[in-house]
Design a protein around this motif. Structure first.
Motif, short mmCIF file in Angstrom:
data_model
loop_
_atom_site.label_atom_id
_atom_site.label_comp_id
_atom_site.label_asym_id
_atom_site.label_seq_id
_atom_site.Cartn_x
_atom_site.Cartn_y
_atom_site.Cartn_z
N ALA A 1 6.44 4.57 20.36
CA ALA A 1 6.11 3.16 19.22
C ALA A 1 4.41 5.15 19.25
CB ALA A 1 4.84 2.59 20.10
N LEU A 2 3.80 4.86 17.47
CA LEU A 2 3.49 5.54 17.42
C LEU A 2 2.60 4.93 15.93
CD1 LEU A 2 5.32 8.50 15.38
CD2 LEU A 2 4.60 8.33 17.51
N ASP A 3 1.16 5.82 15.84
CA ASP A 3 -0.03 5.06 15.76
C ASP A 3 0.07 5.46 14.20
OD1 ASP A 3 -2.50 4.24 17.60
OD2 ASP A 3 -1.47 6.42 18.32
N PHE A 4 -1.00 4.56 12.63
CA PHE A 4 -0.90 5.46 11.24
C PHE A 4 0.20 5.00 10.98
CE2 PHE A 4 -5.52 7.20 12.14
CZ PHE A 4 -5.47 6.33 12.53
N ASN A 5 0.57 6.47 10.29
CA ASN A 5 1.78 7.14 9.51
C ASN A 5 1.97 8.41 9.20
OD1 ASN A 5 0.16 7.32 7.10
ND2 ASN A 5 0.12 5.68 6.32
N LYS A 6 3.54 8.87 8.03
CA LYS A 6 3.62 10.48 8.34
C LYS A 6 2.52 11.14 7.76
CE LYS A 6 6.85 13.33 6.82
NZ LYS A 6 9.26 12.84 7.54
N ILE A 7 2.44 10.53 6.19
CA ILE A 7 1.33 11.19 5.37
C ILE A 7 -0.16 11.75 6.30
CG2 ILE A 7 -0.23 11.00 3.52
CD1 ILE A 7 2.41 9.43 2.37
N ALA A 8 -0.74 10.42 6.96
CA ALA A 8 -1.93 10.50 7.88
C ALA A 8 -1.61 11.89 8.74
CB ALA A 8 -2.55 9.50 8.45
N PHE A 9 -1.11 12.20 9.45
CA PHE A 9 -1.04 12.36 10.41
C PHE A 9 -0.22 14.55 10.12
CE2 PHE A 9 -1.30 9.46 13.00
CZ PHE A 9 -1.42 9.49 14.23
N LEU A 10 0.49 14.62 8.51
CA LEU A 10 0.69 15.62 7.99
C LEU A 10 0.01 16.43 6.52
CD1 LEU A 10 4.81 15.18 7.91
CD2 LEU A 10 3.22 15.67 10.38
#
Length: 689
Positions: A191-200
């Motif tokens: 389970a993760l917050d937000f999404n891939k683009i936001a974190f990278l």
């Protein structure tokens, strides 16, 4: 159709953080490159443009200039106004249940609603209850001395309360490939917050920092000192960043056979070097001995990365990560301090400056929980059988027209046409509300009053135990594809519609059967530009880039000839390229690949509706297209548009202007000529059906 009535849960927040755009104008800036800027809010215009230059803005300009977004909202528009009406009706239902509470039993829909609502509003009792039974859950996490014991705790919390974590979320799900007729074992990963683009991407550091502060604040409220909470929040952000880096891009989901990978038990076990997967399987009852011999794992890369990070060295942060996840999940049921933190977090993310009133927030929380109870009351009080019958009439017209369109395709072989028509004729059409409700397992559930020792948090936990037990009981049982699913997104009060490939069904919820999408007093042409477009859009999803890979039974199965699939792919590539022309401010171009299936659905829908009306019936065509533009009108805050780059739907102006520019009838009805902003040369226009 775009999901409406947004509340920023973790899932929806994932779409929130990725679309920061400046607002330009829908006029060609380079004819050779055929690029178009998009003026989403109409901020750059002082007078309405001509319909021939920007149809969306020309039809909505006066409304956009006169409208003001309330301080509690991130956007307003046709869809949001419909969602607002539904929310007001739900609040009316709630207050009626409270007013007449003495007339209802504890296990009735009205009794459950009134009792839960009263406890949400009783902040003195919430403060007195504190963590309630959540204390024992948090103590379990605190007691974990090593990663093995933390795995056991996580498995128990998953199986009892549905609480996800970095360890694998293994649960029964419908087979997304439609191969199995029963509920299968699915490992949906961490389970993760937000999404891939936001974190990278560094472009969204502001929003990741807001999340970081929220994690820290929750841990401080829980009792961690400021320095420890800050350090742990930093570590959690880095863990999520690493896992997101190992996950697939969203466009991978468009190829189901590649995205939804099946693994044997031995292969699943081999993926885990640090997490004892047997502990989770045994706790959930989904073991090879019980029939779980294969597992659907769509995010194997994320699963393996989470396992790699699940080490003794990371134990302190892993424990606080699970504590944070628990607190964030249940904060809306806890004390005033937790309630305030949740509200502040939402305001920072969305750019809103005021909160909804307490009664409105409480009603929303209860309606999200008891969605079927509200659905039954909503359908009885606000839904019309006459309206449902009329919408079903539009469905029949649209299905008949699609049959004609499919039969007349000059690029598709007769064999593939027959399979396509078979799929069309087999689609299950659900309109309005279910005739049989799927929540009978809650019939005997009741909310414990304070006199009975009940509290909001304890009642919520008791409710979760029942619903999670029901979910896991589905493993190995037969999927009934003809009934409405037990899902809070699939209830009549929601403003939405969708196609489900696994059941080959379209679902038109009563919430979307409102003006301007549907008005019983409007002309057929006007309604075809609204609810007709919605129905045709969802039917087109059966034949879009993803839906076309499923057959009439909902099974992933190639029913195309090689030549027909190649011709289809050629056309979808042209659509992807066409919609990639639209420039979305400083972040560059719209992704035609990401939005492909939704653009196919919009194009197919308007082509179908146009054919039903008749291209030469200019007055009716104008009514239809005008209402189509009104249905999608919106103005929003920056946070509203942040969803764009990971949203499979094109921004609202593109859904209107980008689609209409491809329809010959539009050029005739609105006298569009070469040199006009809406003009696209005939050889550059795209479409499939």
């Amino acid at each position: 159709m775009k999901k409406c009535g947004r509340r920023y849960t973790k899932t929806v927040l994932a779409a929130l953080l990725v679309f920061c755009m400046s607002l330009s104008t829908m006029l060609p800036v380079n004819a050779a490159a055929a690029k178009f800027h998009v003026d989403l809010n109409g901020d750059e215009e002082t007078t309405a443009p001509r319909a021939q230059d920007d149809f969306y803005l020309s039809q909505n300009f006066d409304w956009m200039k006169a409208s003001v977004i309330p301080e509690t909202k991130i956007d307003i528009g046709s869809l949001e106004n419909m969602s607002e009406l539904s929310a007001q009706r739900l609040l009316e239902i709630t207050k009626d249940c409270v007013k007449n509470r003495s007339q209802y039993s504890k296990t009735s829909d009205q009794g459950k609603i009134a009792d839960f609502y009263s406890q949400y509003l009783d902040m003195d009792s919430r403060n007195k209850a504190g963590y309630g039974n959540l204390s024992s859950i948090l103590d379990l996490v605190e007691s974990a001395q090593d990663t093995a014991s933390l795995t056991k705790v996580s498995a128990v919390l998953l199986h009892t309360y549905g609480i996800p974590f970095l360890v694998d979320k293994i649960s029964p799900e419908e087979d997304p490939l439609g191969i199995s007729s029963t509920y299968i074992a699915c490992d949906s990963g961490p389970a993760l917050d937000f999404n891939k683009i936001a974190f990278l991407s560094d472009s969204y550091a502001e929003y990741v920092n807001i999340l970081r502060d929220h994690i820290r604040n929750l841990l401080v409220l829980y009792g961690r000192d400021e320095n420890t909470a800050s350090s742990e929040a930093d570590s959690m952000i880095e863990i999520e960043r690493e896992i997101w880096a190992a996950s697939q891009d969203k466009t991978a989901q468009k190829n189901p056979s590649a995205y939804y990978k099946t693994y044997t038990y031995d292969q699943l076990k081999a993926m885990h070097k640090n997490i004892d997967i047997d502990v989770i399987l045994q706790e959930t009852g989904m073991t090879p001995e019980n029939g779980a011999t294969t597992f659907m794992v769509p995010e194997a890369g994320a699963v393996e990365k989470a396992d790699e990070l699940y080490t003794a060295e990371n134990l302190p942060v892993l424990k606080d990560y699970l504590i944070y996840w628990i607190l964030d999940t249940y904060s809306g049921n806890l004390t005033q301090a937790y309630e305030d933190e949740g509200l502040a977090y939402y305001r920072k993310l969305t750019g809103t400056t005021e909160d909804d009133p307490a009664d409105r927030r409480a009603s929303q929380k209860v309606s999200n929980l008891l969605y079927s109870s509200y659905g039954r009351l909503y359908a009885k009080q606000y839904c019309s059988e006459k309206a449902r019958t009329e919408v079903k009439g539009y469905v029949k017209k649209i299905v008949a027209q699609y049959r004609t369109m499919l039969a007349g395709l000059d690029w598709m072989s007769e064999a593939t046409k027959q399979r396509a028509i078979l799929k069309l004729d087999t689609i299950t059409i659900n309109v309005g509300w279910p005739n049989v409700w799927p929540d009978s397992y809650l019939d005997n559930y009741s909310v414990k009053s304070p006199k009975e020792g009940g509290s909001l948090i304890n009642n919520y936990l008791d409710y979760k135990i029942i619903t999670v037990r029901q979910q896991y009981s589905l493993f190995g049982t037969k999927v009934d594809k003809k009934t409405w699913p037990d899902d809070r997104k699939v209830v009549p009060q929601n403003v939405n519609a969708f196609y489900d490939a696994a059941s080959n069904s379209i679902n038109i919820l009563a919430g979307v059967m409102q003006a301007p999408f549907y008005d019983p007093d409007a002309t057929d042409a006007t309604n075809l530009g609204g609810i007709g477009m919605v129905v045709a859009h969802e039917i087109t999803h059966a034949f879009d880039a993803k839906g076309s890979q499923y057959d009439e039974t909902g099974r992933l199965n190639n029913w195309w000839t090689d030549a027909d699939r190649a011709a289809f792919t050629e056309r979808t590539a042209a659509i992807s390229e066409y919609f990639s022309r639209y420039e979305l401010g400083s972040l560059g171009m719209l992704s035609g690949e990401l939005t492909l299936s939704e653009n196919i659905a919009d194009l197919g829908a308007l082509q179908c509706i146009t054919a039903i009306i008749g291209e030469n019936n200019t007055d009716e065509i104008r009514q239809c297209y005008t209402n189509y533009a009104v249905c999608w009108r919106t103005i929003g805050r920056k946070s509203y548009y942040l969803s764009g780059l990971t949203d499979e739907h094109s921004p609202d102006p593109v859904r209107v202007d980008g689609v209409l520019s491809n329809l010959n009838a539009f050029y005739t009805a609105f006298d569009v000529k070469p040199g006009d902003g809406m003009y696209v040369a005939p050889e550059d226009r795209v479409g499939i059906w």
